[in-house]
Design a protein around this motif. Structure first.
Motif, mmCIF file in Angstrom:
data_model
loop_
_atom_site.group_PDB
_atom_site.id
_atom_site.type_symbol
_atom_site.label_atom_id
_atom_site.label_comp_id
_atom_site.label_asym_id
_atom_site.label_seq_id
_atom_site.Cartn_x
_atom_site.Cartn_y
_atom_site.Cartn_z
ATOM 1 N N SER A 1 -5.794 38.338 67.855
ATOM 2 C CA SER A 1 -4.642 38.955 67.160
ATOM 3 C C SER A 1 -3.381 38.927 68.008
ATOM 4 O O SER A 1 -2.491 39.768 67.846
ATOM 5 N N LYS A 2 -3.281 37.941 68.893
ATOM 6 C CA LYS A 2 -2.123 37.856 69.789
ATOM 7 C C LYS A 2 -1.268 36.626 69.488
ATOM 8 O O LYS A 2 -1.752 35.636 68.942
ATOM 9 N N VAL A 3 -0.005 36.717 69.883
ATOM 10 C CA VAL A 3 0.922 35.595 69.740
ATOM 11 C C VAL A 3 0.638 34.559 70.817
ATOM 12 O O VAL A 3 0.590 34.885 72.004
ATOM 13 N N LEU A 4 0.436 33.306 70.398
ATOM 14 C CA LEU A 4 0.236 32.217 71.354
ATOM 15 C C LEU A 4 1.548 31.585 71.788
ATOM 16 O O LEU A 4 1.732 31.253 72.952
ATOM 17 N N LYS A 5 2.462 31.398 70.824
ATOM 18 C CA LYS A 5 3.691 30.690 71.136
ATOM 19 C C LYS A 5 4.721 30.961 70.053
ATOM 20 O O LYS A 5 4.379 31.150 68.882
ATOM 21 N N THR A 6 5.978 30.985 70.455
ATOM 22 C CA THR A 6 7.100 31.021 69.519
ATOM 23 C C THR A 6 7.917 29.757 69.705
ATOM 24 O O THR A 6 8.239 29.379 70.835
ATOM 25 N N LEU A 7 8.224 29.084 68.594
ATOM 26 C CA LEU A 7 8.930 27.807 68.624
ATOM 27 C C LEU A 7 10.269 27.959 67.915
ATOM 28 O O LEU A 7 10.341 28.491 66.799
#
Length: 342
Positions: free
Chosen positions: A91-97
């Motif tokens: 449930s975590k953010v891996l990456k923001t593009l």
């Protein structure tokens, strides 16, 4: 038109704010993700009104959602133009593009590599390396908002539909535009590659669906005029039939030797946000304000024209996994030779 064969599986309040996007996990057909005007994002089990998980919210409204093929990763596109990738097991953010300058309308994961594509109201399609490099290519050939993007089944091509009335197809390894399909008279809303043949279907606000031979890049057939714009298209698992979804309506066609209407089902789904075919069932989801509904159509109950038994069971053209004359792993071909240009 016959009377049947749809049912509402569920309808529930999904959010405190207005729902702006919903999408199925197409692998299992058991989960869906819902995004809101408030940037919220949640995952639900189909048939249950209990939320499975809530993910860290975005700072802008959610405009598009896509599960990867494993349903372990989800990517979300925001009205601000940013993409966010989540790991569903943690449930975590891996990456923001970042790169798009307007709302992201659609996302698609590459079938083999660690890549995804996105399209936007900024008229652009972008290709992303999920793990390392961010944006590795920007396709700027459209002249209006881009509505849907999709990789070909072998991962060597990418196609996108636009309000400029065209569907454009690019070769990923060459990094160039292969062809533009421009037979619609209105915005092209949706597309679907055939699962095994060199075929592509497109649906438009001109209320027709076109089927193209994308080996020779020619129009094969056009559906009869429907009552409303075509929101979604899908081929049957067998590839023999074509399905369209529009406002409160589902239609089935045969497409060879010409597009022939076979059956219509009235489905009170409003404007469908996503559809997918799972064995003998077509599923569709839609939303209105903060309420989400899931409907199904029993494909076995449809009126199949007996002449479909005479349709060829082998591909009419070459199998799509051989296109371009390149053998071996599409993932390796793509990694080795894709043009990197912003």
């Amino acid at each position: 038109m016959t009377s049947k064969k749809s049912r509402k599986i569920q309808e529930f309040v999904a959010n405190d704010s207005v729902v702006t996007s919903s999408s199925f996990g197409h692998k299992s057909g058991q989960v869906m993700a819902i995004g809101g005007e408030d940037g919220s994002l949640s995952v639900w089990h189909i048939g249950s009104t209990n939320c499975l998980m809530s993910l860290p919210p975005l700072s802008a409204p959610v405009e598009s959602i896509k599960f990867d093929q494993s349903e372990e990763i989800i990517c979300v596109g925001a009205r601000s133009g940013c993409l966010r990738i989540y790991n569903l097991s943690t449930s975590k953010v891996l990456k923001t593009l970042s790169g798009h300058k307007a709302a992201i309308r659609c996302i698609d994961f590459h079938p083999y590599g660690d890549f995804l594509a996105s399209c936007s109201d900024d008229h652009k399609v972008r290709m992303w390396d999920v793990r390392r490099k961010g944006c590795i290519y920007t396709y700027k050939d459209h002249s209006d908002k881009v509505n849907q993007v999709q990789f070909s089944p072998d991962g060597k091509w990418i196609a996108a539909t636009s309000d400029d009335h065209t569907c454009k197809i690019w070769d990923l390894t060459a990094g160039k535009l292969l062809h533009e399909l421009k037979d619609h008279s209105g915005s092209v809303k949706c597309l679907q590659f055939h699962p095994r043949e060199f075929l592509l279907a497109t649906g438009s606000t001109d209320r027709t669906t076109n089927v193209y031979d994308v080996e020779q890049f020619k129009l094969l057939t056009t559906s009869p005029l429907e009552s409303n714009p075509i929101e979604k298209v899908a081929f049957a698992d067998s590839g023999v039939h074509l399905y369209t979804a529009s406002q409160d309506c589902f239609k089935m066609y045969s497409w060879e030797p010409k597009c022939m209407h076979l059956d219509t089902v009235l489905v009170k789904w409003g404007k469908p946000a996503d559809i997918f075919v799972s064995k003998e069932t077509l599923m569709g989801c839609s939303y209105n304000q903060n309420i989400v509904a899931v409907h199904s159509v029993d494909l076995n109950a449809l009126n199949y024209n007996p002449s479909t038994a005479n349709y060829p069971t082998t591909p009419r053209t070459a199998v799509i996994t051989d296109h371009g004359g390149v053998k071996g792993s599409p993932r390796l071909v793509l990694l080795g030779s894709i043009h990197e240009k912003y």
